[in-house]
Design a protein around this motif. Structure first.
Motif, PDB file in Angstrom:
ATOM      1  N   ARG A  55       0.878  -1.170   0.000  1.00 31.29           N
ATOM      2  CA  ARG A  55       0.000   0.000   0.000  1.00 31.29           C
ATOM      3  C   ARG A  55       0.912   1.216   0.000  1.00 31.29           C
ATOM      4  NH1 ARG A  55      -5.242   1.655   3.175  1.00 31.29           N
ATOM      5  NH2 ARG A  55      -5.235   3.871   2.644  1.00 31.29           N
ATOM      6  N   GLU A  56       0.883   1.972  -1.117  1.00 28.47           N
ATOM      7  CA  GLU A  56       1.730   3.149  -1.227  1.00 28.47           C
ATOM      8  C   GLU A  56       1.125   4.137  -2.217  1.00 28.47           C
ATOM      9  OE1 GLU A  56       5.524   1.992  -2.889  1.00 28.47           O
ATOM     10  OE2 GLU A  56       4.574   1.014  -4.589  1.00 28.47           O
ATOM     11  N   VAL A  57       1.300   5.415  -1.933  1.00 29.43           N
ATOM     12  CA  VAL A  57       0.936   6.451  -2.889  1.00 29.43           C
ATOM     13  C   VAL A  57       2.171   6.670  -3.746  1.00 29.43           C
ATOM     14  CG1 VAL A  57       0.259   8.854  -3.204  1.00 29.43           C
ATOM     15  CG2 VAL A  57      -0.753   7.497  -1.351  1.00 29.43           C
ATOM     16  N   ARG A  75      -1.414  11.384  -8.987  1.00 27.30           N
ATOM     17  CA  ARG A  75      -1.160  10.629  -7.749  1.00 27.30           C
ATOM     18  C   ARG A  75      -2.092   9.433  -7.700  1.00 27.30           C
ATOM     19  NH1 ARG A  75      -2.640  12.811  -3.085  1.00 27.30           N
ATOM     20  NH2 ARG A  75      -1.247  11.524  -1.877  1.00 27.30           N
ATOM     21  N   LEU A  77      -2.959   5.522  -5.675  1.00 29.62           N
ATOM     22  CA  LEU A  77      -2.715   4.573  -4.598  1.00 29.62           C
ATOM     23  C   LEU A  77      -2.429   3.231  -5.253  1.00 29.62           C
ATOM     24  CD1 LEU A  77      -2.711   3.862  -1.566  1.00 29.62           C
ATOM     25  CD2 LEU A  77      -5.135   3.251  -1.837  1.00 29.62           C
ATOM     26  N   LEU A  99      -6.365   8.829  -7.169  1.00 37.68           N
ATOM     27  CA  LEU A  99      -6.793   9.562  -5.979  1.00 37.68           C
ATOM     28  C   LEU A  99      -7.603  10.808  -6.309  1.00 37.68           C
ATOM     29  CD1 LEU A  99      -3.630   9.057  -3.764  1.00 37.68           C
ATOM     30  CD2 LEU A  99      -5.885   7.985  -3.496  1.00 37.68           C
ATOM     31  N   PRO A 103     -10.695  10.076  -3.770  1.00 36.43           N
ATOM     32  CA  PRO A 103      -9.780  10.526  -2.711  1.00 36.43           C
ATOM     33  C   PRO A 103      -9.984   9.824  -1.371  1.00 36.43           C
ATOM     34  CG  PRO A 103     -11.430  12.214  -3.186  1.00 36.43           C
ATOM     35  CD  PRO A 103     -11.578  11.149  -4.237  1.00 36.43           C
ATOM     36  N   GLU A 106      -7.661   6.889   0.178  1.00 35.88           N
ATOM     37  CA  GLU A 106      -6.351   7.123   0.793  1.00 35.88           C
ATOM     38  C   GLU A 106      -6.404   6.924   2.308  1.00 35.88           C
ATOM     39  OE1 GLU A 106      -2.555  10.137   0.409  1.00 35.88           O
ATOM     40  OE2 GLU A 106      -4.494  10.799  -0.376  1.00 35.88           O
ATOM     41  N   ALA A 107      -7.526   7.251   2.942  1.00 36.57           N
ATOM     42  CA  ALA A 107      -7.677   7.102   4.391  1.00 36.57           C
ATOM     43  C   ALA A 107      -8.390   5.804   4.785  1.00 36.57           C
ATOM     44  CB  ALA A 107      -8.452   8.289   4.956  1.00 36.57           C
TER      45      ALA A 107
END
Length: 183
Positions: A55-57, A75, A77, A99, A103, A106-107
């Motif tokens: 898991r990385e942006v 950008r 994910l 994203l 968006p 991401e959280a």
């Protein structure tokens, strides 16, 4: 062991529902069916589990940027998920999520809800593409319990919402997997 499931996408201009995730396949307004990975495994009589491996942006590689028709600097994910059937590797999903379109992911806690289920709940699509091909397991071999030179089925799926790219997912299935589509 041969495994069967149905996977497809809505044709352009058709939207799928973003309602709560049912335990059975999700059907877009066109009647086209998009399975949840969990449901496909449980339909086999197997216990489902998953492991979030990455898991990385990150900026997408050129082939992902081209497939999703993205500009430089986007950008995304990047998540890699191992899906298991009775604790045995069933499929590795390598997914890129835009994203700017989604968006909230991401959280999201993707250790609780796998990315496939989270997206079905939260990111309806209006169009998509799907490509099935045979490929060498390559870098996914260690996760699938096979050798890099074993042939595997790869299903590549891209989705959009009203022209905005949502995700590109490449699903690498264990060598014994077989895909059956309802006609």
């Amino acid at each position: 062991m041969s495994v069967a499931t149905k996977q497809s996408l809505s044709p352009p201009g058709r939207k799928s529902s973003a309602a709560a995730v049912p335990s059975s396949p999700v059907s877009a307004g066109s009647g086209v069916v998009l399975d949840l990975i969990r449901a496909a495994i449980e339909d086999l009589g197997a216990a489902y589990s998953f492991r979030l491996l990455t898991r990385e942006v990150a900026p997408p590689p050129p082939e992902v940027r081209a497939a999703l028709r993205l500009e430089d600097g986007a950008r995304l994910l990047h998540v890699v998920t191992l899906h298991l059937a009775d604790a045995v590797p069933h499929m590795v999903e390598d997914r890129w999520v835009v994203l700017a379109t989604v968006p909230a992911i991401e959280a999201a806690d993707l250790t609780r809800d796998n990315p496939n289920e989270w997206l079905v709940r939260n990111a309806p699509y209006s169009e998509g593409t799907m490509r099935c091909r045979a490929a060498l397991a390559g870098a996914m071999a260690g996760h699938l319990g096979c050798t890099a030179r074993d042939a595997v089925l790869v299903v590549e799926r891209a989705t959009w919402l009203d022209g905005a790219p949502i995700t590109l997912a490449r699903q690498h299935y264990a060598p014994a997997y077989g895909l059956t589509l309802a006609l």
